[in-house]
Design a protein around this motif. Sequence first.
Motif, PDB file in Angstrom:
ATOM      1  N   SER A 143       0.837  -1.202   0.000  1.00 25.65           N
ATOM      2  CA  SER A 143       0.000   0.000   0.000  1.00 25.65           C
ATOM      3  C   SER A 143       0.869   1.248   0.000  1.00 25.65           C
ATOM      4  O   SER A 143       2.011   1.223   0.486  1.00 25.65           O
ATOM      5  N   LEU A 144       0.319   2.314  -0.517  1.00 27.99           N
ATOM      6  CA  LEU A 144       0.948   3.627  -0.473  1.00 27.99           C
ATOM      7  C   LEU A 144      -0.145   4.675  -0.315  1.00 27.99           C
ATOM      8  O   LEU A 144      -1.271   4.477  -0.775  1.00 27.99           O
ATOM      9  N   ARG A 145       0.222   5.782   0.301  1.00 25.61           N
ATOM     10  CA  ARG A 145      -0.665   6.934   0.327  1.00 25.61           C
ATOM     11  C   ARG A 145       0.046   8.109  -0.332  1.00 25.61           C
ATOM     12  O   ARG A 145       1.094   8.553   0.152  1.00 25.61           O
ATOM     13  N   LEU A 146      -0.526   8.577  -1.402  1.00 27.85           N
ATOM     14  CA  LEU A 146       0.010   9.739  -2.100  1.00 27.85           C
ATOM     15  C   LEU A 146      -0.659  11.010  -1.575  1.00 27.85           C
ATOM     16  O   LEU A 146      -1.833  10.991  -1.191  1.00 27.85           O
ATOM     17  N   SER A 147       0.100  12.087  -1.592  1.00 32.72           N
ATOM     18  CA  SER A 147      -0.415  13.388  -1.185  1.00 32.72           C
ATOM     19  C   SER A 147      -0.193  14.395  -2.305  1.00 32.72           C
ATOM     20  O   SER A 147       0.771  14.297  -3.068  1.00 32.72           O
ATOM     21  N   CYS A 148      -1.069  15.363  -2.374  1.00 31.88           N
ATOM     22  CA  CYS A 148      -0.932  16.439  -3.359  1.00 31.88           C
ATOM     23  C   CYS A 148      -1.399  17.728  -2.695  1.00 31.88           C
ATOM     24  O   CYS A 148      -2.564  17.837  -2.310  1.00 31.88           O
ATOM     25  N   THR A 149      -0.490  18.658  -2.578  1.00 28.08           N
ATOM     26  CA  THR A 149      -0.803  19.951  -1.979  1.00 28.08           C
ATOM     27  C   THR A 149      -0.816  21.015  -3.063  1.00 28.08           C
ATOM     28  O   THR A 149       0.119  21.093  -3.868  1.00 28.08           O
ATOM     29  N   ILE A 150      -1.866  21.796  -3.076  1.00 27.18           N
ATOM     30  CA  ILE A 150      -2.017  22.832  -4.095  1.00 27.18           C
ATOM     31  C   ILE A 150      -2.141  24.180  -3.410  1.00 27.18           C
ATOM     32  O   ILE A 150      -2.986  24.368  -2.528  1.00 27.18           O
ATOM     33  N   SER A 151      -1.312  25.115  -3.825  1.00 32.70           N
ATOM     34  CA  SER A 151      -1.369  26.474  -3.300  1.00 32.70           C
ATOM     35  C   SER A 151      -1.759  27.430  -4.423  1.00 32.70           C
ATOM     36  O   SER A 151      -1.655  27.105  -5.605  1.00 32.70           O
ATOM     37  N   GLY A 152      -2.209  28.613  -4.035  1.00 24.94           N
ATOM     38  CA  GLY A 152      -2.550  29.631  -5.028  1.00 24.94           C
ATOM     39  C   GLY A 152      -3.991  29.620  -5.469  1.00 24.94           C
ATOM     40  O   GLY A 152      -4.364  30.379  -6.377  1.00 24.94           O
ATOM     41  N   ILE A 153      -4.818  28.765  -4.870  1.00 26.26           N
ATOM     42  CA  ILE A 153      -6.240  28.729  -5.170  1.00 26.26           C
ATOM     43  C   ILE A 153      -7.018  28.607  -3.875  1.00 26.26           C
ATOM     44  O   ILE A 153      -6.446  28.275  -2.825  1.00 26.26           O
ATOM     45  N   GLN A 154      -8.315  28.874  -3.958  1.00 25.58           N
ATOM     46  CA  GLN A 154      -9.189  28.579  -2.816  1.00 25.58           C
ATOM     47  C   GLN A 154      -9.546  27.107  -2.899  1.00 25.58           C
ATOM     48  O   GLN A 154     -10.564  26.703  -3.464  1.00 25.58           O
ATOM     49  N   PHE A 155      -8.687  26.317  -2.316  1.00 29.16           N
ATOM     50  CA  PHE A 155      -8.683  24.861  -2.502  1.00 29.16           C
ATOM     51  C   PHE A 155     -10.063  24.243  -2.264  1.00 29.16           C
ATOM     52  O   PHE A 155     -10.505  23.389  -3.014  1.00 29.16           O
ATOM     53  N   HIS A 156     -10.735  24.694  -1.240  1.00 30.72           N
ATOM     54  CA  HIS A 156     -11.996  24.064  -0.842  1.00 30.72           C
ATOM     55  C   HIS A 156     -13.089  24.237  -1.893  1.00 30.72           C
ATOM     56  O   HIS A 156     -14.084  23.512  -1.878  1.00 30.72           O
ATOM     57  N   MET A 157     -12.891  25.160  -2.830  1.00 28.75           N
ATOM     58  CA  MET A 157     -13.914  25.429  -3.842  1.00 28.75           C
ATOM     59  C   MET A 157     -13.797  24.517  -5.057  1.00 28.75           C
ATOM     60  O   MET A 157     -14.684  24.517  -5.914  1.00 28.75           O
ATOM     61  N   TYR A 158     -12.706  23.747  -5.153  1.00 31.43           N
ATOM     62  CA  TYR A 158     -12.429  22.993  -6.362  1.00 31.43           C
ATOM     63  C   TYR A 158     -12.553  21.491  -6.155  1.00 31.43           C
ATOM     64  O   TYR A 158     -12.105  20.947  -5.152  1.00 31.43           O
TER      65      TYR A 158
END
Length: 113
Positions: free
Chosen positions: A17-32
């Motif tokens: 198993s693996l858990r991948l993460s993706c962090t996004i900056s520069g947007i209102q993340f919760h809206m997308y």
Amino acid sequence: QVQIVESGGAVVQPGGSLRLSCTISGIQFHMYGMNWYRQTPGKQREWVAFISSGFSINYENSLKGRFIISRDNARNTVYLQMNNLEPEDTGVYYCNFPANPTWGQGTQVTVSF
């Protein structure tokens, strides 16, 4: 400026198993809504999973039951939990949100003995 950073890829044995993460900056993340994609050797990038801003979820049919997408809006991060990995899951995994032309560098997942 939008910045996408994927992480968590590794070399893992089949069945692992693996858990991948993706962090996004520069947007209102919760809206997308957020997508995970992958590009396996010799193939074009393909869609893996989607989670909406309201936490509705869809998976590529063949991956349903092994992969789990989730999100943490407080951390601007979307996750992909991958279980019972198979060699065919080897590839570079990316996240993105709809209509964004910019991609991150991806994270490499290798499933091998």
